[in-house]
Design a protein around this motif. Structure first.
Motif, PDB file in Angstrom:
ATOM      1  N   LYS A   1     -30.409 -21.653 -20.149  1.00  0.00           N
ATOM      2  CA  LYS A   1     -31.647 -21.276 -20.835  1.00  0.00           C
ATOM      3  C   LYS A   1     -32.923 -21.679 -20.105  1.00  0.00           C
ATOM      4  O   LYS A   1     -33.870 -20.898 -20.079  1.00  0.00           O
TER       5      LYS A   1
ATOM      6  N   GLU B   1     -26.548 -23.015 -22.853  1.00  0.00           N
ATOM      7  CA  GLU B   1     -27.615 -24.008 -22.987  1.00  0.00           C
ATOM      8  C   GLU B   1     -28.117 -24.457 -21.617  1.00  0.00           C
ATOM      9  O   GLU B   1     -29.313 -24.643 -21.419  1.00  0.00           O
TER      10      GLU B   1
ATOM     11  N   ASP C   1     -21.968 -24.244 -23.949  1.00  0.00           N
ATOM     12  CA  ASP C   1     -22.567 -25.262 -23.081  1.00  0.00           C
ATOM     13  C   ASP C   1     -23.224 -24.622 -21.863  1.00  0.00           C
ATOM     14  O   ASP C   1     -24.314 -25.040 -21.447  1.00  0.00           O
TER      15      ASP C   1
END
Length: 88
Positions: free
Chosen positions: A37, A34, A31
């Motif tokens: 990113k 992500e 998590d």
């Protein structure tokens, strides 16, 4: 000092007691990766452009190792402080 080590052991056991035996630890890294990113988008774009470019390489010599490590280095740099702030 012997008293200090006993205090640390007691604190550790207290923290372990808060988590019941049937609870599995949760890995928050995916998590966090992500979430990080978007901050690393230029490295992701460079890696994806390289991967697209070398798809047609018939020699097998082309690679995107540098771009790959740049991308994950950026993500790891972003994730680490968040991941380890609660680690005991």
């Amino acid at each position: 000092r012997p008293g200090d080590s006993l205090g640390r052991v007691a604190a550790q056991r207290s923290a372990e007691a808060k988590m019941s035996d049937d609870e599995d630890p949760v890995d928050h890294r995916p998590d966090l990766e992500e979430a990080c990113k978007p901050k690393c988008q230029k490295f992701i774009d460079a890696y994806e452009a390289c991967a697209t470019r070398i798809e047609k390489d018939a020699t097998g010599e082309a690679h995107c190792t540098g771009q790959y490590f740049d991308m994950w280095g950026c993500v790891d740099h972003c994730v680490a402080p968040k991941l380890f702030k609660d680690t005991k």
